[in-house]
Design a protein around this motif. Sequence first.
Motif, short mmCIF file in Angstrom:
data_model
loop_
_atom_site.label_atom_id
_atom_site.label_comp_id
_atom_site.label_asym_id
_atom_site.label_seq_id
_atom_site.Cartn_x
_atom_site.Cartn_y
_atom_site.Cartn_z
N LYS A 116 0.83 -1.20 0.00
CA LYS A 116 0.00 0.00 0.00
C LYS A 116 0.87 1.26 0.00
N LYS A 117 0.56 2.22 -0.88
CA LYS A 117 1.32 3.48 -0.89
C LYS A 117 0.66 4.46 0.08
N ILE A 118 1.37 4.72 1.17
CA ILE A 118 0.81 5.65 2.17
C ILE A 118 1.63 6.95 2.13
N ALA A 119 0.91 8.08 2.07
CA ALA A 119 1.59 9.39 2.02
C ALA A 119 1.11 10.27 3.16
N VAL A 120 1.97 11.18 3.57
CA VAL A 120 1.51 12.24 4.47
C VAL A 120 1.48 13.54 3.68
N TYR A 121 0.52 14.38 4.01
CA TYR A 121 0.47 15.73 3.44
C TYR A 121 0.58 16.69 4.62
N PRO A 122 1.79 17.22 4.85
CA PRO A 122 1.98 18.10 6.00
C PRO A 122 1.76 19.57 5.65
N GLY A 123 1.40 20.35 6.66
CA GLY A 123 1.26 21.78 6.45
C GLY A 123 0.76 22.45 7.70
N SER A 124 0.73 23.78 7.65
CA SER A 124 0.18 24.52 8.78
C SER A 124 -1.34 24.47 8.72
N PHE A 125 -1.90 24.49 7.52
CA PHE A 125 -3.36 24.45 7.33
C PHE A 125 -4.06 25.42 8.28
N ASP A 126 -3.59 26.68 8.27
CA ASP A 126 -4.07 27.68 9.24
C ASP A 126 -4.83 28.82 8.57
N PRO A 127 -6.00 28.58 8.00
CA PRO A 127 -6.76 27.33 7.94
C PRO A 127 -6.61 26.66 6.57
N ILE A 128 -7.21 25.47 6.45
CA ILE A 128 -7.25 24.75 5.18
C ILE A 128 -8.02 25.59 4.14
N THR A 129 -7.54 25.59 2.91
CA THR A 129 -8.20 26.34 1.83
C THR A 129 -8.58 25.36 0.71
N ASN A 130 -9.30 25.86 -0.28
CA ASN A 130 -9.63 25.00 -1.42
C ASN A 130 -8.39 24.63 -2.23
N GLY A 131 -7.33 25.42 -2.10
CA GLY A 131 -6.05 25.07 -2.75
C GLY A 131 -5.51 23.77 -2.15
N HIS A 132 -5.53 23.68 -0.82
CA HIS A 132 -5.10 22.45 -0.15
C HIS A 132 -5.99 21.27 -0.56
N ILE A 133 -7.31 21.52 -0.58
CA ILE A 133 -8.26 20.43 -0.87
C ILE A 133 -8.01 19.88 -2.28
N SER A 134 -7.68 20.78 -3.19
CA SER A 134 -7.41 20.34 -4.55
C SER A 134 -6.17 19.43 -4.59
N ILE A 135 -5.15 19.78 -3.82
CA ILE A 135 -3.94 18.93 -3.74
C ILE A 135 -4.30 17.57 -3.13
N ILE A 136 -5.15 17.59 -2.11
CA ILE A 136 -5.54 16.33 -1.43
C ILE A 136 -6.25 15.40 -2.41
N LYS A 137 -7.19 15.96 -3.16
CA LYS A 137 -7.96 15.13 -4.11
C LYS A 137 -7.04 14.57 -5.19
N ARG A 138 -6.12 15.39 -5.66
CA ARG A 138 -5.20 14.95 -6.70
C ARG A 138 -4.25 13.89 -6.16
N ALA A 139 -3.83 14.07 -4.89
CA ALA A 139 -2.90 13.10 -4.29
C ALA A 139 -3.54 11.71 -4.23
N LEU A 140 -4.84 11.68 -4.00
CA LEU A 140 -5.52 10.38 -3.88
C LEU A 140 -5.55 9.61 -5.19
N LYS A 141 -5.21 10.27 -6.28
CA LYS A 141 -5.12 9.55 -7.56
C LYS A 141 -3.81 8.78 -7.66
N VAL A 142 -2.82 9.18 -6.84
CA VAL A 142 -1.52 8.50 -6.95
C VAL A 142 -1.11 7.71 -5.71
N VAL A 143 -1.81 7.90 -4.60
CA VAL A 143 -1.47 7.10 -3.41
C VAL A 143 -2.72 6.35 -2.93
#
Length: 161
Positions: free
Chosen positions: A2-29
């Motif tokens: 299983k490919k497990i990844a962490v996505y680290p950040g301050s997320f202070d607060p989370i934005t739609n930019g972060h959410i877009s990266i999260i959704k895209r990351a799920l296509k590769v991990v």
Amino acid sequence: MKKIAVYPGSFDPITNGHISIIKRALKVVDELVIVVAHNSLKNGFFTIEERVNFIKGIEELNLPNIKVDHFEGLLIDACVKHNATIIIRGLRAMSDFEHEFQLALGNRRLSKDIETVFLMTSYNYSYLSSSLIKEIALNGGDIKGLVPDNVREALEKKRRK
Ligand code: ADP
């Protein structure tokens, strides 16, 4: 494996930019652990608990292959904790590159088993940062469509005080 990844950040607060990266990351991990960093050099606007709860409260991220956690100390140790071999980071403009390059090489020096993978921002969110969102929201500007609803509501409450 299983490919497990962490996505680290301050997320202070989370934005739609972060959410877009999260959704895209799920296509590769296979599994993504979003880890909110306690950063001793940055004074947080929201508490770590608030930032984690915003992420947990976003319905579209409520998936079996997404986890949310926070960490203090070395990111490499958070990777080991979650059995992750990949670090996901987002890239916006050239200005992100130098900082990200430094972090990636620093982390590689600490662990040869973990690779940093960069995903390009979506064009629509390329200018978005948590700081810009706070600046706009706290001064009365409209941030609809740029952050999830729970974050927008929390920022609007802070503005009214
Ligand atoms: P940090 O303080 O670690 O940079 P951030 O929460 O600001 O934490 O960002 C976490 C990651 O998400 C970083 O890799 C950053 O470049 C990326 N990121 C932030 N905003 C965007 C965006 N609008 N589009 C793509 N990536 C982004």
